[in-house]
Design an enzyme around this catalytic site. Structure first.
Site, PDB file in Angstrom:
ATOM      1  N   ASP A  91      40.812  26.796  34.965  1.00 48.16           N
ATOM      2  CA  ASP A  91      40.376  28.180  35.152  1.00 48.16           C
ATOM      3  C   ASP A  91      41.291  29.081  34.332  1.00 48.16           C
ATOM      4  OD1 ASP A  91      38.794  30.243  35.998  1.00 48.16           O
ATOM      5  OD2 ASP A  91      39.196  29.997  38.128  1.00 48.16           O
ATOM      6  N   ASP A  92      40.845  30.336  34.134  1.00 49.22           N
ATOM      7  CA  ASP A  92      41.704  31.258  33.377  1.00 49.22           C
ATOM      8  C   ASP A  92      42.900  31.692  34.208  1.00 49.22           C
ATOM      9  OD1 ASP A  92      40.062  32.724  35.087  1.00 49.22           O
ATOM     10  OD2 ASP A  92      39.382  34.160  33.581  1.00 49.22           O
ATOM     11  N   ASP A  95      44.558  34.104  41.369  1.00 48.54           N
ATOM     12  CA  ASP A  95      45.028  35.397  41.884  1.00 48.54           C
ATOM     13  C   ASP A  95      45.372  35.206  43.358  1.00 48.54           C
ATOM     14  OD1 ASP A  95      45.106  38.004  43.002  1.00 48.54           O
ATOM     15  OD2 ASP A  95      43.897  38.828  41.405  1.00 48.54           O
TER      16      ASP A  95
END
Ligand SMILES: O=P(O)(O)OC[C@H]1O[C@H](OP(=O)(O)OP(=O)(O)O)[C@H](O)[C@@H]1O
Ligand SMILES: Nc1nc2[nH]cnc2c(=O)[nH]1
Ligand SMILES: [Mg+2]
Length: 160
Positions: A91-92, A95
């Site tokens: 994934d980028d 969070d």
């Protein structure tokens, strides 16, 4: 709500993805890669090229509407990866870690890696490149465009 923004350029993203790939060389070879759409797709493509990995599947998780978080829902599974054994999930960023947790539950045997990690999501990822403060919103190159800024001299002078 984010109190600041961090802009990531295409160049920086490419460098960070290559750095992650170089660390991942020690964890592979992988049977395939699962990209978490949509943010994980470009990092996954760069990493797949570096690791010479041809099999790429996707898992689609919908969590955020703009910057607002909702209930995460999986709208497409990565059937090729089974329980994740031998697979790499990309994934980028992490969070809150909610997206990563959900995906890891579905593929518990996979390695999970991302480019950027905020403190709350950090424990959920096996690997990341750069830590970002929790209150900073990362702006990816696909979220932004160069903007004309008028020169300082074109503005009326402020009187002391
Ligand atoms: O750790 P979390 O709090 O779950 O946040 C991280 C996720 O949020 C973003 O995706 P988003 O849901 O915005 O969708 P997108 O990738 O399609 O832009 C990002 O790409 C991660 O997948
Ligand atoms: N673009 C972007 N998407 C996110 N989703 C959750 N956190 C973030 C962030 O910092 N930037
Ligand atoms: Mg995403």
């Amino acid at each position: 709500m984010a109190t600041s923004y961090a802009t990531v350029t295409w160049d920086q993203l490419h460098r960070d993805a290559r750095q992650l790939a170089s660390t991942l060389m020690t964890r592979g070879p992988f049977k395939g890669i699962v990209a978490i759409t949509r943010g994980g797709m470009i990092p996954a493509a760069i990493i797949a090229r570096e690791l010479d990995c041809r099999l790429i599947d996707t898992i689609s998780v919908v969590t955020y509407d703009e910057e607002k978080m909702g209930e995460p829902s999986v709208i497409k599974n990565a059937d090729a990866a089974g329980d994740g054994e031998g697979f790499l999930i990309i994934d980028d960023l992490v969070d809150s870690g909610v997206t990563a947790q959900l995906v890891r539950k579905l593929m518990p045997k996979a390695v999970f890696a991302c480019l950027y990690a905020k403190p709350s999501g950090r424990p959920v990822t096996d690997m990341f490149v750069v830590e970002v403060p929790q209150d900073t919103w990362v702006l990816f190159p696909w979220d932004t465009a160069p903007l004309f800024i008028p020169p300082l001299a074109s503005k009326p002078a402020v009187k002391a």
